[in-house]
Design a protein around this motif. Sequence first.
Motif, PDB file in Angstrom:
ATOM      1  N   ALA A  57     -10.393   9.135   2.258  1.00 10.96           N
ATOM      2  CA  ALA A  57     -11.306   8.476   3.041  1.00 10.96           C
ATOM      3  C   ALA A  57     -11.473   9.238   4.300  1.00 10.96           C
ATOM      4  N   ALA A  58     -12.931   9.358   4.524  1.00 11.51           N
ATOM      5  CA  ALA A  58     -13.168  10.071   6.007  1.00 11.51           C
ATOM      6  C   ALA A  58     -13.399   9.475   7.192  1.00 11.51           C
ATOM      7  N   THR A  59     -13.121   7.922   6.964  1.00 13.55           N
ATOM      8  CA  THR A  59     -13.211   7.044   8.299  1.00 13.55           C
ATOM      9  C   THR A  59     -12.186   5.816   8.092  1.00 13.55           C
ATOM     10  N   ALA A  60     -11.711   5.389   9.270  1.00 13.11           N
ATOM     11  CA  ALA A  60     -10.975   4.099   9.079  1.00 13.11           C
ATOM     12  C   ALA A  60     -11.577   3.057   8.394  1.00 13.11           C
ATOM     13  N   THR A  61     -12.998   2.689   8.410  1.00 13.75           N
ATOM     14  CA  THR A  61     -13.361   1.594   7.664  1.00 13.75           C
ATOM     15  C   THR A  61     -13.260   2.046   6.202  1.00 13.75           C
ATOM     16  N   GLN A  62     -13.508   3.262   5.869  1.00 15.06           N
ATOM     17  CA  GLN A  62     -13.215   3.840   4.235  1.00 15.06           C
ATOM     18  C   GLN A  62     -11.966   3.319   3.954  1.00 15.06           C
ATOM     19  N   LEU A  63     -10.986   3.731   4.813  1.00 11.11           N
ATOM     20  CA  LEU A  63      -9.698   3.710   4.456  1.00 11.11           C
ATOM     21  C   LEU A  63      -9.370   2.149   4.080  1.00 11.11           C
ATOM     22  N   THR A 112       0.756  -1.269  -0.076  1.00  9.20           N
ATOM     23  CA  THR A 112       0.001   0.032  -0.040  1.00  9.20           C
ATOM     24  C   THR A 112       0.893   1.413  -0.079  1.00  9.20           C
ATOM     25  N   ALA A 113       2.289   0.956  -0.099  1.00 12.34           N
ATOM     26  CA  ALA A 113       3.102   2.231   0.012  1.00 12.34           C
ATOM     27  C   ALA A 113       2.741   3.580  -0.930  1.00 12.34           C
ATOM     28  N   HIS A 114       1.976   3.043  -2.251  1.00 10.07           N
ATOM     29  CA  HIS A 114       1.698   3.628  -3.311  1.00 10.07           C
ATOM     30  C   HIS A 114       0.350   4.136  -3.240  1.00 10.07           C
ATOM     31  N   ILE A 115      -0.363   3.862  -2.086  1.00 13.64           N
ATOM     32  CA  ILE A 115      -1.560   4.713  -2.033  1.00 13.64           C
ATOM     33  C   ILE A 115      -1.466   5.605  -0.848  1.00 13.64           C
ATOM     34  N   GLY A 116      -1.665   6.855  -1.241  1.00 14.90           N
ATOM     35  CA  GLY A 116      -1.603   8.134  -0.481  1.00 14.90           C
ATOM     36  C   GLY A 116      -2.748   8.072   0.581  1.00 14.90           C
ATOM     37  N   LEU A 117      -2.603   9.081   1.578  1.00 11.11           N
ATOM     38  CA  LEU A 117      -3.903   9.462   2.077  1.00 11.11           C
ATOM     39  C   LEU A 117      -3.965  11.189   1.862  1.00 11.11           C
ATOM     40  N   GLY A 118      -5.142  11.517   1.461  1.00  8.52           N
ATOM     41  CA  GLY A 118      -5.572  12.944   1.307  1.00  8.52           C
ATOM     42  C   GLY A 118      -6.113  13.201   2.284  1.00  8.52           C
ATOM     43  N   LEU A 119      -6.073  14.486   2.888  1.00  9.63           N
ATOM     44  CA  LEU A 119      -6.721  15.169   4.006  1.00  9.63           C
ATOM     45  C   LEU A 119      -7.702  16.266   3.731  1.00  9.63           C
ATOM     46  N   ALA A 120      -8.222  16.351   2.368  1.00  8.48           N
ATOM     47  CA  ALA A 120      -9.192  17.225   2.087  1.00  8.48           C
ATOM     48  C   ALA A 120     -10.375  17.217   2.839  1.00  8.48           C
ATOM     49  N   ALA A 121     -10.929  15.708   3.075  1.00  6.29           N
ATOM     50  CA  ALA A 121     -12.256  15.468   3.826  1.00  6.29           C
ATOM     51  C   ALA A 121     -12.220  15.645   5.132  1.00  6.29           C
ATOM     52  N   VAL A 122     -10.893  15.606   5.845  1.00  7.28           N
ATOM     53  CA  VAL A 122     -11.003  15.625   7.318  1.00  7.28           C
ATOM     54  C   VAL A 122     -10.312  16.883   7.842  1.00  7.28           C
ATOM     55  N   ARG A 146     -23.050  10.890   6.742  1.00  6.12           N
ATOM     56  CA  ARG A 146     -22.973   9.487   7.450  1.00  6.12           C
ATOM     57  C   ARG A 146     -21.551   9.336   7.834  1.00  6.12           C
ATOM     58  N   ASP A 147     -20.500   9.862   7.443  1.00  2.00           N
ATOM     59  CA  ASP A 147     -18.996   9.709   7.633  1.00  2.00           C
ATOM     60  C   ASP A 147     -18.456  10.370   8.846  1.00  2.00           C
ATOM     61  N   GLU A 206      -7.028   9.707  13.840  1.00  3.88           N
ATOM     62  CA  GLU A 206      -7.447   8.369  13.678  1.00  3.88           C
ATOM     63  C   GLU A 206      -6.964   7.683  12.355  1.00  3.88           C
ATOM     64  N   LEU A 207      -7.333   8.581  11.188  1.00  4.23           N
ATOM     65  CA  LEU A 207      -6.955   8.103  10.123  1.00  4.23           C
ATOM     66  C   LEU A 207      -5.415   8.048   9.817  1.00  4.23           C
ATOM     67  N   LEU A 208      -4.822   9.017  10.282  1.00  4.16           N
ATOM     68  CA  LEU A 208      -3.351   8.963   9.998  1.00  4.16           C
ATOM     69  C   LEU A 208      -2.717   7.811  10.693  1.00  4.16           C
ATOM     70  N   ASP A 209      -3.337   7.587  11.932  1.00  4.21           N
ATOM     71  CA  ASP A 209      -2.466   6.312  12.436  1.00  4.21           C
ATOM     72  C   ASP A 209      -3.023   4.897  11.854  1.00  4.21           C
TER      73      ASP A 209
END
Length: 323
Positions: free
Chosen positions: A278-284, A13-23, A35-36, A52-55
């Motif tokens: 993602a906006a939730t850990a489940t979505q991530l 998953t190293a080439h999947i990044g986390l964008g923070l626009a949603a949170v 809902r999220d 939480e998402l970053l962790d």
Amino acid sequence: MPFARLATATTPTAHIGLGLAAVGRPGYINLGRERDLPADRTVEAMRERAHELLDAAYAQGVRYVDAARSYGRSEEFLADWLRARPDVRDVVIGSKWGYTYTADWRTDAEVHEAKDHSAETFDRQSAETRELLGDRLDLYQIHSVTPDSPALTDTALHARLARLAAEGVSIGLSTSGPGQADAIRAALGVEVDGERLFRTVQSTYNLLETSAAEALAEAHEAGLTVLVKEAVANGRLAGAEAPPALREVAEETGFGCDAVALAVVLRRPWAGVVLSGAATATQLASNLHAAVVDLDASQLDRLAGLAEEPEAYWGKRSRLPWK
């Protein structure tokens, strides 16, 4: 290039990044936010969600994080997270300048962000970013460049960006709108003292919006790292909102629509990093399944039929409400 750290990463998953626009702010245009996210989206509640998402992202092998000056307090939340984890040095950090957040932490603001690609805005926003992220900033991108953006021709701005590059920060741009391909190709021609200025490009590409594909391939061939944003089209390619063809393929694979949509983008040979919004850990967790989704030729052909005309896609995106 900081992205060399991703090239040698061993996690799938190293080439999947986390964008923070949603949170990073209470309001955004992603579908399903009611809902999220918590009903009471205080600064502290959103900070907690971002952490939480970053962790969760770091624990699952994600090694790129994307923020922006206009994403509310995203840089602040990210800086807090990094300070609390001084041993985390293997994450590539990117941010963007060029939009100013104007919503004052409201979801019903008339205007949520204001665009300005002037050298003066760069001076102000780069100082704000460096105050928060300091030497952890690896990549700084001009936010949402279009073919008519003065950022493509402003030599005074280019000189400032080159000075930042000389300090070790990679310089890039993100693109938006139906003219993405033109903006990408124009950016490839921007040089300072005979050296190409931009080392990365971040563009919207997904099953519905494929118009930048050839230009992104050209950027990759020219040596730029390509980052892909909005791979699930602000939620249009996830869950119940997904088109029937995508839902059918997802059912066949046993994974979610979001994972399938991301998997298609990951297969592109020019895609260096694909962002999860993602906006939730489940979505991530669901998004990260993209790394193991296997699609056959028949499934890819069916999904290719979902592409829309760029003007239609961006018209629909512009009408998504901020929530």
